[in-house]
Write an enzyme that holds these catalytic residues in place. Structure first.
Site, PDB file in Angstrom:
ATOM      1  N   ARG A 245      38.133  86.549  17.497  1.00 26.15           N
ATOM      2  CA  ARG A 245      37.475  87.729  16.934  1.00 26.15           C
ATOM      3  C   ARG A 245      38.133  88.092  15.607  1.00 26.15           C
ATOM      4  O   ARG A 245      39.365  88.110  15.504  1.00 26.15           O
ATOM      5  CB  ARG A 245      37.573  88.931  17.889  1.00 26.15           C
ATOM      6  CG  ARG A 245      36.643  88.843  19.084  1.00 26.15           C
ATOM      7  CD  ARG A 245      36.769  90.071  19.967  1.00 26.15           C
ATOM      8  NE  ARG A 245      36.396  91.291  19.257  1.00 26.15           N
ATOM      9  CZ  ARG A 245      35.150  91.735  19.168  1.00 26.15           C
ATOM     10  NH1 ARG A 245      34.165  91.087  19.737  1.00 26.15           N
ATOM     11  NH2 ARG A 245      34.887  92.858  18.508  1.00 26.15           N
ATOM     12  N   ARG A 260      45.809  93.696  20.109  1.00 21.42           N
ATOM     13  CA  ARG A 260      44.557  93.425  19.403  1.00 21.42           C
ATOM     14  C   ARG A 260      44.795  92.279  18.425  1.00 21.42           C
ATOM     15  O   ARG A 260      45.340  92.478  17.345  1.00 21.42           O
ATOM     16  CB  ARG A 260      44.071  94.680  18.662  1.00 21.42           C
ATOM     17  CG  ARG A 260      42.644  94.564  18.116  1.00 21.42           C
ATOM     18  CD  ARG A 260      42.251  95.820  17.357  1.00 21.42           C
ATOM     19  NE  ARG A 260      42.248  96.991  18.182  1.00 21.42           N
ATOM     20  CZ  ARG A 260      41.208  97.402  18.931  1.00 21.42           C
ATOM     21  NH1 ARG A 260      40.095  96.700  18.929  1.00 21.42           N
ATOM     22  NH2 ARG A 260      41.300  98.495  19.661  1.00 21.42           N
ATOM     23  N   GLU A 332      41.723  99.222  28.194  1.00 16.90           N
ATOM     24  CA  GLU A 332      40.817  98.237  28.802  1.00 16.90           C
ATOM     25  C   GLU A 332      41.472  96.866  28.944  1.00 16.90           C
ATOM     26  O   GLU A 332      42.042  96.336  27.997  1.00 16.90           O
ATOM     27  CB  GLU A 332      39.555  98.102  27.947  1.00 16.90           C
ATOM     28  CG  GLU A 332      38.579  97.044  28.455  1.00 16.90           C
ATOM     29  CD  GLU A 332      37.554  96.634  27.413  1.00 16.90           C
ATOM     30  OE1 GLU A 332      36.990  95.534  27.570  1.00 16.90           O
ATOM     31  OE2 GLU A 332      37.339  97.394  26.444  1.00 16.90           O
ATOM     32  N   SER A 335      36.144  94.096  31.839  1.00 11.75           N
ATOM     33  CA  SER A 335      34.887  94.834  31.824  1.00 11.75           C
ATOM     34  C   SER A 335      33.851  94.022  32.567  1.00 11.75           C
ATOM     35  O   SER A 335      34.003  92.810  32.758  1.00 11.75           O
ATOM     36  CB  SER A 335      34.421  95.108  30.389  1.00 11.75           C
ATOM     37  OG  SER A 335      34.136  93.894  29.726  1.00 11.75           O
ATOM     38  N   ARG A 371      45.509  90.507  27.731  1.00  8.99           N
ATOM     39  CA  ARG A 371      45.915  91.910  27.902  1.00  8.99           C
ATOM     40  C   ARG A 371      46.478  92.171  29.292  1.00  8.99           C
ATOM     41  O   ARG A 371      47.350  93.032  29.465  1.00  8.99           O
ATOM     42  CB  ARG A 371      44.738  92.839  27.635  1.00  8.99           C
ATOM     43  CG  ARG A 371      44.394  92.993  26.164  1.00  8.99           C
ATOM     44  CD  ARG A 371      43.366  94.069  25.943  1.00  8.99           C
ATOM     45  NE  ARG A 371      43.030  94.212  24.526  1.00  8.99           N
ATOM     46  CZ  ARG A 371      42.198  95.112  24.042  1.00  8.99           C
ATOM     47  NH1 ARG A 371      41.578  95.950  24.873  1.00  8.99           N
ATOM     48  NH2 ARG A 371      41.945  95.184  22.746  1.00  8.99           N
TER      49      ARG A 371
END
Length: 399
Positions: A245, A260, A332, A335, A371
């Site tokens: 990303r 991140r 988070e 998900s 994470r």
């Protein structure tokens, strides 16, 4: 894409739902483009009919035919332009949110559903990169910011975590897949990541390929344009891949450590199922994700993501947020989304049923990413959950 026929039948209901995603105006523009296209179709059909003459045409008929063909050429050009405008408008309309998705447009508007475990209290809190070994400065020299090496015990712990996750979801009926991470544009469009997420995707322009930010893209497009058999559903895949990303728009956010980053690893569930079973499947996938966090002993909470904070494909998303002691908040780590028929319709995937061809539903759910590794390091400060030692993790991680 949305079911345009259904949207035409109940435009007010669809507009109200899409407005909760901030897409009411995009929906109106779609309806206008669709109306313009539909208005041109009868004219083109009528002109095409007039070009079909029976018997030997007279000179007058030939002259008239030439005029009709010229009118038809112009009308077909107008129809093609209208169709292109309609398709472009359709690509910008997201999946409407489920009624149970709360109102709001940010992560602060998510509604907490439940918690498991108590937030970890530590005499001395160390951020994950201070507990494990990540080599952030060396990675920055090599690749730039938001990259990191995982080294030694940290690498072994990470690999044990991925293998543990794959083992658990495989036991739950998911077929392991190692998918491609480079895909063509039609896969990105079909899964709904383009056009809205294009700024976050790395492109290999010379090859016409894109690096995926999740194996969801490859797993969804695995059956692109296919007709599935009803008795084959549900089809459940568990993909493991490295993901990429650009983190466009993330300047100043989570700049410390590995939270991140531009490159990370992920185990992802993906399911093709029937519309009747998709919401039960969504609950099942969320339960699997929760079971894994409970086995790892991580404190977490489940939240129902606000409608305006959902991605374009998702009708509903449940996030699981683990406690991070260094941040003193939940963040988070997994998900689970039900994208209903949105992705399958864009990808041209159908299922053969007794009543004919129908569009299946698709769902995706993160099992673990890096994470989760960070949450383990922070909550246990180097100690390793017993369940991971069977998969090659060390007893304790040293930096």
């Amino acid at each position: 894409m949305i079911d345009l026929r259904a949207a035409r039948a109940e435009p007010d209901a669809w507009r109200a739902a899409l407005a909760r995603k901030g897409a009411g105006e995009a929906f109106d523009e779609l309806l206008a483009a669709d109306e313009q296209w539909r208005a041109l179709v009868p004219r083109v059909d009528e002109l095409r009919g007039r070009t079909k003459l029976k018997g030997k045409p007279t000179p007058e008929q030939l002259e008239e035919l030439q005029q009709v063909k010229e009118e038809l050429r112009t009308a077909e050009e107008e129809l093609a332009a209208a169709e292109a405008a309609r398709e472009a408008a359709l690509a910008l309309v997201p999946n409407p949110p489920h009624d149970s998705a709360p109102d709001g447009d940010s992560e602060d508007d998510a509604v907490e559903l439940r918690r498991s475990g108590m937030p970890t209290e530590l005499a001395e809190v160390k951020e994950a990169s201070e507990v494990g070994r990540f080599e952030l400065e060396r990675a920055a020299r090599l690749s730039g910011s938001r990259f990191g090496f995982m080294v030694g015990d940290t690498a072994l712990l990470a690999m044990a975590l991925y293998r543990f996750a794959i083992d658990r979801v495989t036991a739950a009926g998911f077929l392991p897949v190692l998918p491609p991470v480079l895909v063509r544009e039609e896969a990105m469009i079909g899964t709904g990541f383009f056009p809205t997420e294009k700024s976050n995707i790395y492109e290999l322009e010379a090859d016409g390929l894109f690096l995926t930010g999740t194996s969801e893209v490859a797993l969804a497009a695995m059956h692109m344009t296919e007709i599935l058999e009803a008795d084959a559903l549900p089809i459940r895949y568990a993909g493991f891949s490295t993901c990429f990303r650009r983190e466009a728009g993330a300047a100043g956010k989570d700049t410390r450590g590995m939270f991140r980053v531009h490159q990370f690893n992920k185990v992802e569930m993906f399911v093709f199922t029937t519309p009747d079973d998709s919401w039960a499947e969504h609950d099942r996938m969320v339960a699997l994700e929760e079971n894994l966090l409970q086995e790892l002993g991580l404190p977490y909470r489940a939240v129902n993501v606000a409608a305006g904070d959902l991605g374009a494909p998702a009708a509903k998303k449940i996030d699981l947020e683990a406690w991070f002691p260094s941040q003193e908040r939940y963040r988070e780590v997994t998900s689970c989304s039900n994208t209903t028929d949105f992705q399958a319709r864009r990808l041209g995937i159908r299922v053969r049923t007794e009543s004919g061809l129908e569009t299946p539903h698709t769902l995706n759910g993160t099992v673990v990413t890096d994470r989760a590794l960070l949450a383990i390091l922070e909550n246990f400060q180097g100690e390793v959950p017993d369940v991971l030692r069977a998969y090659g993790a060390p007893e304790r991680v040293s930096g």
